[in-house]
Design a protein around this motif. Structure first.
Motif, PDB file in Angstrom:
ATOM      1  N   GLU A 201       2.258  24.127  19.279  1.00  0.00           N
ATOM      2  CA  GLU A 201       2.130  25.498  18.775  1.00  0.00           C
ATOM      3  C   GLU A 201       0.689  25.824  18.391  1.00  0.00           C
ATOM      4  OE1 GLU A 201       4.874  25.607  15.557  1.00  0.00           O
ATOM      5  OE2 GLU A 201       6.636  25.946  16.850  1.00  0.00           O
ATOM      6  N   ARG A 202      -0.035  24.832  17.849  1.00  0.00           N
ATOM      7  CA  ARG A 202      -1.374  25.104  17.315  1.00  0.00           C
ATOM      8  C   ARG A 202      -2.505  24.826  18.291  1.00  0.00           C
ATOM      9  NH1 ARG A 202       0.761  23.469  11.970  1.00  0.00           N
ATOM     10  NH2 ARG A 202       0.359  21.280  12.426  1.00  0.00           N
ATOM     11  N   HIS A 203      -2.248  23.985  19.294  1.00  0.00           N
ATOM     12  CA  HIS A 203      -3.329  23.581  20.189  1.00  0.00           C
ATOM     13  C   HIS A 203      -2.924  23.828  21.644  1.00  0.00           C
ATOM     14  CE1 HIS A 203      -5.305  21.496  16.808  1.00  0.00           C
ATOM     15  NE2 HIS A 203      -4.068  21.151  16.461  1.00  0.00           N
TER      16      HIS A 203
ATOM     17  N   ASP B 109      -5.352  18.356  12.186  1.00  0.00           N
ATOM     18  CA  ASP B 109      -4.243  18.994  11.480  1.00  0.00           C
ATOM     19  C   ASP B 109      -3.928  18.274  10.177  1.00  0.00           C
ATOM     20  OD1 ASP B 109      -4.134  20.791  13.503  1.00  0.00           O
ATOM     21  OD2 ASP B 109      -2.108  20.306  14.189  1.00  0.00           O
TER      22      ASP B 109
END
Length: 342
Positions: free
Chosen positions: A34-36, A19
């Protein structure tokens, strides 16, 4: 099956590094969730981040900010890159096509650094082949006049040297042909160091009627073989560093000055790995103090198992290691193929 605590923390570190490379912004626990797909609670993530920070893999720049990787964190990330994503078909074809248009070795290498700087958006560098592994392929002798010759020395690495020789007596076409045969008998198939020694013997043993021409030609060739610099470096894309954020931009003048010093680049390329492998140096791992705010990715190129030189890139510690490693490896591989005519 749930990951072990150590495996999960490695995955958290991998996500933080990925990130940060993508955004150059500190990474928080909420963003990670949220992203992973880490499949744990935010409290667990915060605890993992605290442990990673205590172990020196990440750091917090400000009390209220997220975390950023340290050099130790980047090293762990790189060491865990077991499988680097290969380049796409169009990328491979573009590299191959561009390099194959080179008219000689130096042109191929100049194209290779242009490609690397464009593909990675970093500063790229390449070392011309070292003399120690070059062997003489042919020496052409051309009469420019009865008392002036042009010597064209060609090595198996594609290096071409041209030198004029002034004679103290006229020579005819037959003498030129004999001189060519004598020189090639001493040169062809030998390394440049070996060839230089053989030329010394040739001059002493040459037939009397062409001895002076052999001595003059041998003297010029020895100067070419021994004194010609074999450590030229080609750079491209140094302006890319001016667009970098973080440590590299803070020390940009120092980094750029270091890159202008040929000896600095030679040290970076002196210990390139065996053909097919890639080396990554991060921050303090770099010998040169001025480059310790950067990372260096290098590979060797060559033919028949012999490394002829090195190429690579210099960029920020937050570089896209996965993409950079793949591109450096691919360009080195294609340069080697062009050299061997595969």
């Amino acid at each position: 099956m749930a990951l072990s605590t150590d495996d999960r923390r490695r995955e958290v570190l991998r996500a933080i590094v990925a990130d940060y490379i993508a955004s150059q912004e500190p990474v928080g626990s909420k963003a990670l969730l949220e992203r992973h797909k880490l499949d744990v609670s935010s409290a667990t993530i915060r605890n993992d981040m605290a442990v990673l920070e205590s172990e020196g893999y990440i750091q917090q720049q400000h009390a209220s900010s997220g975390r950023i990787p340290t050099e130790k964190g980047y090293r762990q990330f790189v060491d865990q890159l077991h499988n680097v994503k290969p380049l796409s078909g169009p990328e491979r074809r573009a590299i191959s096509s561009f390099l194959e248009q080179g008219v000689d070795l130096e042109d191929v290498l100049r194209r290779s650094v242009q490609l690397l700087s464009q593909l990675t958006r970093q500063a790229a560098m390449v070392q011309l082949p070292t003399l120690t592994v070059s062997r003489v392929k042919h020496c052409e002798v051309v009469a420019l006049s009865q008392v002036r010759l042009l010597l064209v020395l060609i090595t198996d690495t594609g290096r071409v040297d041209q030198r004029n020789v002034e004679l103290d007596a006229p020579v005819d076409d037959e003498d030129v042909a004999r001189l060519r045969d004598l020189l090639n008998s001493a040169l062809v198939g030998y390394t440049l160091t070996e060839a230089s020694a053989r030329l010394g013997h040739l001059a002493a043993e040459a037939p009397a009627d062409v001895r002076q021409a052999v001595i003059r030609a041998s003297t010029v060739l020895i100067e070419t073989l021994v004194e010609q610099p074999n450590d030229r470096i080609i750079l491209a894309g140094t302006a890319n560093l001016s667009r970098m954020a973080g440590a590299v931009s803070n020390t940009l003048p120092v980094v750029l000055d270091a890159l202008e010093e040929q000896v600095v680049i030679l040290r970076l390329l002196a210990n390139v790995p065996d053909l097919g492998n890639v080396s990554v140096l991060i921050g303090d791992e770099i010998e040169n103090e001025e480059l310790r705010g950067a990372s260096v990715v290098t590979a060797g190129y060559g033919a028949e198992g012999a490394t002829l030189g090195g190429l690579g890139v210099v960029g920020p510690t937050y570089m896209d290691y996965t993409g950079t490693i793949a591109r450096v490896a691919a360009v080195a591989r294609y340069v080697s193929r062009v050299l061997t005519g595969e």
